[in-house]
Scaffold this motif. Structure first.
Motif, PDB file in Angstrom:
ATOM      1  N   GLU A 117       1.901  -1.122  -8.330  1.00  0.00           N
ATOM      2  CA  GLU A 117       0.600  -1.780  -8.136  1.00  0.00           C
ATOM      3  C   GLU A 117       0.889  -3.253  -7.918  1.00  0.00           C
ATOM      4  O   GLU A 117       1.561  -3.886  -8.734  1.00  0.00           O
ATOM      5  CB  GLU A 117      -0.276  -1.634  -9.392  1.00  0.00           C
ATOM      6  CG  GLU A 117      -0.945  -0.289  -9.531  1.00  0.00           C
ATOM      7  CD  GLU A 117      -2.012  -0.022  -8.474  1.00  0.00           C
ATOM      8  OE1 GLU A 117      -2.550  -1.002  -7.924  1.00  0.00           O
ATOM      9  OE2 GLU A 117      -2.252   1.171  -8.189  1.00  0.00           O
ATOM     10  N   ARG A 169       2.422   2.144  -3.295  1.00  0.00           N
ATOM     11  CA  ARG A 169       1.459   2.606  -4.301  1.00  0.00           C
ATOM     12  C   ARG A 169       1.773   4.061  -4.696  1.00  0.00           C
ATOM     13  O   ARG A 169       1.683   4.433  -5.868  1.00  0.00           O
ATOM     14  CB  ARG A 169       0.061   2.528  -3.691  1.00  0.00           C
ATOM     15  CG  ARG A 169      -1.049   2.541  -4.683  1.00  0.00           C
ATOM     16  CD  ARG A 169      -2.336   2.533  -3.885  1.00  0.00           C
ATOM     17  NE  ARG A 169      -2.785   1.177  -3.615  1.00  0.00           N
ATOM     18  CZ  ARG A 169      -3.602   0.521  -4.413  1.00  0.00           C
ATOM     19  NH1 ARG A 169      -4.065   1.095  -5.481  1.00  0.00           N
ATOM     20  NH2 ARG A 169      -3.992  -0.706  -4.140  1.00  0.00           N
ATOM     21  N   ASN A 228       5.265  -1.404 -11.964  1.00  0.00           N
ATOM     22  CA  ASN A 228       5.332   0.044 -11.816  1.00  0.00           C
ATOM     23  C   ASN A 228       5.127   0.671 -13.184  1.00  0.00           C
ATOM     24  O   ASN A 228       5.997   0.632 -14.052  1.00  0.00           O
ATOM     25  CB  ASN A 228       6.696   0.444 -11.235  1.00  0.00           C
ATOM     26  CG  ASN A 228       6.722   1.880 -10.792  1.00  0.00           C
ATOM     27  OD1 ASN A 228       6.032   2.723 -11.351  1.00  0.00           O
ATOM     28  ND2 ASN A 228       7.501   2.161  -9.766  1.00  0.00           N
ATOM     29  N   GLU A 279       0.841  -1.204   0.000  1.00  0.00           N
ATOM     30  CA  GLU A 279       0.000   0.000   0.000  1.00  0.00           C
ATOM     31  C   GLU A 279       0.879   1.258   0.000  1.00  0.00           C
ATOM     32  O   GLU A 279       0.621   2.204  -0.725  1.00  0.00           O
ATOM     33  CB  GLU A 279      -0.913  -0.049   1.237  1.00  0.00           C
ATOM     34  CG  GLU A 279      -2.022   0.987   1.268  1.00  0.00           C
ATOM     35  CD  GLU A 279      -2.900   0.973   0.031  1.00  0.00           C
ATOM     36  OE1 GLU A 279      -3.279  -0.127  -0.414  1.00  0.00           O
ATOM     37  OE2 GLU A 279      -3.172   2.068  -0.513  1.00  0.00           O
TER      38      GLU A 279
END
Ligand code: ADP
Ligand code: MG
Length: 479
Positions: A297, A292, A390, A289
């Protein structure tokens, strides 16, 4: 006599005159009557005429009355209208008054607005100038941000490299020892680094006397009985970062039944007693997270296997017992090993992973009650596969976190085992001679170094499966 005669004559004369007078009067009367007739005719005519005229007049009068009535009604209606008009006029007047008041206020306002407008216009001009400056500043900031993002991406790559270096320096293979609370002759002499453990055992000497012998063991870290789950996790939490960075991490729990493997790996329900698996999974999701914001992702998927009697059982399969025949396929080109026909579940949250683990565990325990002591005779391997992409930098990575609960077979070790200097220097012989190292040995050392040592064929399944965790020829981290 004469007189009489004279008188008579006079009387006759008078009579004659009177007769004449009478005739004349009669004539006169006739005339008069004729006149009277004429007059009465005239009177009649005039009476008729008058009656007609009166009728006409009455008719006229009635007509006029009607007209008057109508006029009266009209007048009333007109009065009403007039009243209404008056009211309207009065309300219009008050409205007009209000309007004119409003007009006055509006005019005043308009004047003040005009003043404000002039002031605002001046401000607007000023703002336009500031805006132009800000656009310039913004452009500069944007450039700076692009630079910083580039720098952050570069820093992220450096961080990954450094993190990996730190892990390698700490040792790609780390062996920790956790001692559960028990009454035993154990001491922990290394108060600084907590790496040593001394076990005392009493035996008999040749002369039959009781003798206490001390055995010293060295580990990467020893967790004493009072160590909490959080303290144990501190040592391995960095590994969660490594698997998000695209490395393979494998955590084995090894020990006798009742020694605390499940407690350490799965733990209790409370936050304090939470085990390594839920903590590692939470950490992996948290790191994913956090990354991110740097353009990464991640997608996670999980599989859970059990190896029992050389067979592979899919703990996430649909049916209570897995009747499928699973094969282990190893691709020497990519170095990846996969098991065929296995259930792989996409995972979106740590809670989902925990639910999945507990359902797999209950499946395992159902099988265990049906087959005597199955859980202590089987290995279980939970794999959390993490794929990252990415989009900003075009980088991608694939790592996995393997959590293995090893069985504890009592095997007789071959005496001829030629282990490396590294292992001999760092580990006590009793530990080296356990199945974990036998299983991992071929991966740790090139074939030329272990030519003298052959594993029994039935261990091949284990070897291959363990290669899932360590990837042939390139073991990463192992705790
Ligand atoms: P294993 O899985 O190795 O067979 P368990 O984890 O089931 O062993 O542990 C056996 C028992 O000991 C369990 O009731 C567990 O709660 C307890 N236990 C193990 N380690 C600890 C510890 N460090 N602190 C407190 N209780 C522990
Ligand atoms: Mg257990």
């Amino acid at each position: 006599m004469d007189e009489e005669r004279a008188k008579r004559i006079e009387l006759q004369e008078e009579q004659r005159a009177l007769s004449l007078q009478l005739v004349a009067s009669q004539q006169q009367e006739l005339n008069r009557r004729a006149e009277l007739n004429i007059i009465s005719d005239e009177l009649e005519n005039s009476r008729k005429k008058h009656a007609r005229e009166i009728a006409d007049l009455e008719f006229d009068l009635q007509k006029k009355d009607r007209l008057l009535q109508e006029a009266n009604e009209d007048l009333r209606a007109c009065r009403n209208d007039l009243e209404q008009e008056r009211e309207t006029v009065s309300s219009l007047k008050s409205a007009l008054n209000a309007q004119s008041n409003a007009h006055l206020t509006l005019t005043a306002k308009n004047r003040s607005f005009q003043t404000q407008f002039t002031a605002l216009q001046a401000q607007y001009d000023e703002l336009l100038r500031t805006n132009a400056n800000l656009i310039l500043d913004l452009e500069a900031e944007r450039q700076e941000r692009i630079e910083m993002r580039k720098e952050a991406t570069e820093n992220e790559a450096v961080r990954r490299k450094l993190h990996n270096m730190v892990q390698e320096l700490k040792g790609n293979i780390r062996v920790f020892c956790r001692v559960r609370p028990l009454k035993a002759d154990i001491s922990f002499p290394d108060r600084r680094d907590h790496r040593e453990i001394n076990i005392w055992s009493s035996g008999e000497s040749a002369t039959g006397q009781e003798r206490k012998e001390s055995y010293q063991f060295l580990f990467d870290k020893v967790f004493e009985p009072e160590c909490t789950q959080a303290e144990v996790f501190e040592e391995i939490s960095m590994l969660a970062q490594s698997c998000v960075d695209g490395y393979n991490v494998c955590i084995f729990a090894y020990g006798q039944t009742g020694s605390g493997k499940s407690f350490t790996m799965e733990g209790g329900a409370s936050n304090a007693t939470k085990g390594m698996i839920p903590r590692a999974v939470d950490q992996v999701f948290r790191i994913a997270e956090d990354l991110r914001s740097k353009g990464w992702e991640y997608q996670m998927e999980g599989q859970f296997l059990e190896i029992y009697n050389e067979g592979i059982n899919d703990l996430l399969g649909k049916h209570e017992f897995d009747k499928k025949k699973h094969e282990i396929k190893h691709d020497p080109k990519t170095g990846s090993t996969r098991v065929t026909d296995i259930t792989v579940i996409p995972l979106s949250s740590p809670t989902q992973v925990r639910a999945l683990l507990s359902s797999a565990q209950s499946r395992r325990s159902v099988a265990a009650t049906l087959m005597n002591e199955r859980s202590s005779r089987s290995h279980s391997v939970f794999t959390l596969r993490i794929t990252g992409l990415n989009a900003a930098t075009g980088e991608s990575c694939e790592g996995c976190l393997n959590l293995v609960d090893l069985r504890y077979p009592l095997m007789k070790m071959p005496q001829t085992l030629n282990l490396s200097h590294y292992l001999l220097r760092h580990l006590p012989v009793s530990l080296i001679l356990n199945p974990l190292y036998l299983l991992l040995y071929p991966y740790l050392f090139p074939p030329s170094h272990h030519g003298r040592f052959h594993l029994p064929h039935r261990e091949q399944t284990h070897l291959l499966l363990l290669s899932l965790a360590v990837r042939i020829c390139s073991p990463r981290f192992l705790a």
